[in-house]
Design a protein around this motif. Sequence first.
Motif, PDB file in Angstrom:
ATOM      1  N   LEU A 197      80.516 124.465  74.819  1.00  0.00           N
ATOM      2  CA  LEU A 197      80.422 125.923  74.685  1.00  0.00           C
ATOM      3  C   LEU A 197      81.837 126.495  74.649  1.00  0.00           C
ATOM      4  O   LEU A 197      82.638 126.269  75.555  1.00  0.00           O
ATOM      5  CB  LEU A 197      79.636 126.515  75.856  1.00  0.00           C
ATOM      6  N   ILE A 198      82.122 127.237  73.586  1.00  0.00           N
ATOM      7  CA  ILE A 198      83.482 127.770  73.392  1.00  0.00           C
ATOM      8  C   ILE A 198      83.401 129.246  72.965  1.00  0.00           C
ATOM      9  O   ILE A 198      82.316 129.762  72.690  1.00  0.00           O
ATOM     10  CB  ILE A 198      84.247 126.954  72.332  1.00  0.00           C
ATOM     11  N   THR A 199      84.564 129.880  72.915  1.00  0.00           N
ATOM     12  CA  THR A 199      84.653 131.227  72.345  1.00  0.00           C
ATOM     13  C   THR A 199      85.098 131.095  70.898  1.00  0.00           C
ATOM     14  O   THR A 199      86.183 130.561  70.620  1.00  0.00           O
ATOM     15  CB  THR A 199      85.653 132.085  73.129  1.00  0.00           C
ATOM     16  N   ARG A 200      84.237 131.527  69.997  1.00  0.00           N
ATOM     17  CA  ARG A 200      84.590 131.471  68.574  1.00  0.00           C
ATOM     18  C   ARG A 200      85.398 132.715  68.204  1.00  0.00           C
ATOM     19  O   ARG A 200      84.952 133.839  68.456  1.00  0.00           O
ATOM     20  CB  ARG A 200      83.314 131.424  67.724  1.00  0.00           C
ATOM     21  N   PRO A 201      86.580 132.555  67.624  1.00  0.00           N
ATOM     22  CA  PRO A 201      87.375 133.729  67.241  1.00  0.00           C
ATOM     23  C   PRO A 201      86.772 134.406  66.007  1.00  0.00           C
ATOM     24  O   PRO A 201      85.936 133.836  65.316  1.00  0.00           O
ATOM     25  CB  PRO A 201      88.742 133.133  66.918  1.00  0.00           C
TER      26      PRO A 201
END
Length: 379
Positions: free
Chosen positions: A152-156
């Motif tokens: 789970l990541i932060t998508r720019p």
Amino acid sequence: MTSDTTATTTPSEDRAGDDRLGDDPGTARPSGPAGPSRPPHSRARRIRRGLAWTAAGVVLVAAGGGWWAYRHLSGNIDSVDLDQAIGTDNRPAKVVANARNVLVLGSDSRAGANGELDHGDVSGARSDTAMLVHIPEGRARATAVSIPRDTLITRPECRNGAGKTVPEAQRVMFNSVYTLAGPACVVKTVEQMSGIRVDHFVEVDFAGFKGLVDALGGVTVTLDRPMTGTKGGLKLDAGTHRLNGTDSLKFVRTRYGYGDGSDLGRIGLQQQFMLAMLAEIKKQDAFGNPARLYKLADAGTKSLTTDKDLASLAALSDFAQSLKGVDPGTMETIMLPVAYDKVDRNRVVVAQPQASLLWEALRTDQKIPALAKDSPAKG
């Protein structure tokens, strides 16, 4: 009584004397009666001239064939201009000038020849495999960091291939970035996660991967336990196996039926296969055999997408030649340290401080500390 006489020559004798001088002034031709037939040296000149034109023709045909092959192979490659797609102001600065960081993506696209392959019941296209390969300044020992696709990541915020803006989003799966916004957004995501400037990216889809393995004549892998073939996967006994392209594709995609059945466990198989393939290429001296190199290039470039700077056969060849000093036997493979998500145990999140230590070591071309290799979730 004697008298002085003056020697004279007839015009025909003059011509005969002239003919005795060939192309080489120091070589006299045999004299003989003048006649309409050409002297032997004239015939020799015609033969030499014919051979020269024949040789020139062969050279031109070979050059034309080489140019056709070059255009053919270069034409296979799709490319993306990363600076244009991402924007130069949004990218990390380069720290070590001669080090290289290459993002390698394996996509499960269903387009083109990929549609003929078995994908199960999944549609669309995802980044099935993602590795950031760090090649140090001395080109002696490379490190490959696998990024779990369920992270789970932060998508720019990104622009997709159609130029449409895809907004920033938090807690999205890493492999969904490719689906929604394409490879340039994957590069941007990795750069923002790591702070590392990605110099190049290379994407190979299923058909290209299969073709590359078959062009090598297979790849040899060794298993320390059986692979049971659960849920349509590959079934293999423990031991050494020579895999063709189809079975190799099943091998790197096997999740269930080997280890704990997790995506983290599959990363180990993918890294093992990558090292085995690199060892096979080195063993066959693929870059020193033009015929084999063409076969590999033709298979590999058919389903290849790269950044703009690698999007020609010459650029790929130069880059490959620069990596000849990298020994697959000493290449280090690491999984990005992750921990199980507290909300959804089927997902993982980036583990800190391990990940930051890993990225900093790669960014500055330093030795990776032991703590940076310790992932709380191991698979």
